[in-house]
Design a protein around this motif. Structure first.
Motif, PDB file in Angstrom:
ATOM      1  N   LEU A  43     -27.677  71.496  25.803  1.00  0.00           N
ATOM      2  CA  LEU A  43     -28.235  70.924  24.574  1.00  0.00           C
ATOM      3  C   LEU A  43     -27.537  71.493  23.342  1.00  0.00           C
ATOM      4  CD1 LEU A  43     -30.405  69.161  23.204  1.00  0.00           C
ATOM      5  CD2 LEU A  43     -31.922  71.149  23.252  1.00  0.00           C
ATOM      6  N   ALA A  84     -25.146  65.317  27.118  1.00  0.00           N
ATOM      7  CA  ALA A  84     -26.482  64.814  26.783  1.00  0.00           C
ATOM      8  C   ALA A  84     -27.166  64.245  28.022  1.00  0.00           C
ATOM      9  CB  ALA A  84     -26.383  63.755  25.687  1.00  0.00           C
ATOM     10  N   VAL A  87     -28.417  67.138  29.904  1.00  0.00           N
ATOM     11  CA  VAL A  87     -29.647  67.664  29.296  1.00  0.00           C
ATOM     12  C   VAL A  87     -30.850  66.843  29.758  1.00  0.00           C
ATOM     13  CG1 VAL A  87     -30.887  67.970  27.121  1.00  0.00           C
ATOM     14  CG2 VAL A  87     -28.478  68.600  27.271  1.00  0.00           C
TER      15      VAL A  87
END
Lengths: 142, 130
Positions: A43, A84, A87
């Protein structure tokens, strides 16, 4: 919109190598905190840029100065998109652990580990390919 | 339990190695004999006897050097650059999956070579235009 500054592609690959190793080791030892910990690591890099990702920064500051210059550079957006996605998967895995579904949690984490290992060892970045496929479909505004 | 987890980890590593090997062999460089290409549009050929069509993207750091290499190695041919993100229908028609992907077309628009990646271009050009 101007393209962002290209990056050394070995940085994300190093990051993915650490990620895959840590997740697989965590799975072997059944050490669940590795999943949320690396969700936060990814992140930081995905949300704020490479210098905020601990292992990306480690590569940039310690490892890269000891290596030859890269043969090619790459756009940072596809690997950030890939991070992303990582994440999201690790966040979902963390949630699964929290609600008492460790099997699902590890399954999600191992998917991330497998894709990270694939990227680190072969350069095949599935998340980057998804980003590029989406980029080809969206209207060009610049 | 540790043994089971170890087997799972080994299976993942094996699958990763296998997937990487298959992907590399699938993408490996020069494909002179792909029959499924449509004709390169006449607007790109512009009457040239031989045209290199270089599919690029805004993220491609090696596309510029590839284009320069082609111009230098094959000065008699026409070299055109196509941004795959701006020409998605053309990219889809030729199944462009990564940049640079280079097509070599004859004067009628038939694709006679398809090169994926800068290394494939380098080896193809080095072999034919030493």
């Amino acid at each position: 919109m101007a393209a962002p500054t290209p990056i050394d592609p070995r940085g994300p690959r190093f990051n993915q190598g650490v990620l895959a190793t840590a997740l697989l080791a965590g799975f072997l030892a059944d050490w669940r905190p590795v999943v949320p910990a690396f969700a936060l690591v990814l992140l930081a890099g995905a949300a704020f840029g490479p210098k905020y990702g601990p292992f990306l920064a480690l590569y940039a500051r310690v490892i890269r100065p000891r290596l030859a210059p890269p043969r090619e550079l790459e756009d940072p957006r596809p690997p950030r998109f890939s991070s992303a996605m990582g994440v999201a998967f690790l966040g979902a895995g963390t949630l699964a652990f929290a609600v008492g579904a460790p099997g699902l949690g590890w399954a999600l984490a191992l998917m991330v580990a497998a894709l990270a290992a694939l990227s680190a060892t072969t350069g095949i970045c599935v998340g980057c390919e998804i980003y590029l496929a989406l980029a080809r479909r969206r209207p060009v505004t610049s | 339990m540790f043994l089971v987890r170890g087997v799972v980890v080994l299976a993942i590593l094996f699958a990763v190695a296998l997937a990487g090997r298959l992907y590399r062999s699938w993408r490996a460089g020069v494909r002179d004999d792909r029959p499924a290409h449509p004709l390169v549009p006449a607007s790109l050929l512009a009457g040239a006897a031989r045209t290199w069509v270089v599919f690029t993207s805004p993220y491609c750091a090696t596309c510029g050097p590839v284009e320069d290499r082609l111009r230098a190695s094959d000065p008699d041919a026409r070299v055109v650059k196509v941004d795959a993100t701006r020409e998605p229908h053309l990219a889809a028609a030729f199944s462009i999956r990564s940049a640079p992907t280079v097509l070599l077309a004859d004067g009628a628009g038939n694709v006679t070579a398809r090169l994926v990646g800068a290394e494939a271009v380098d080896s193809y050009v080095a072999a034919r235009y030493p």
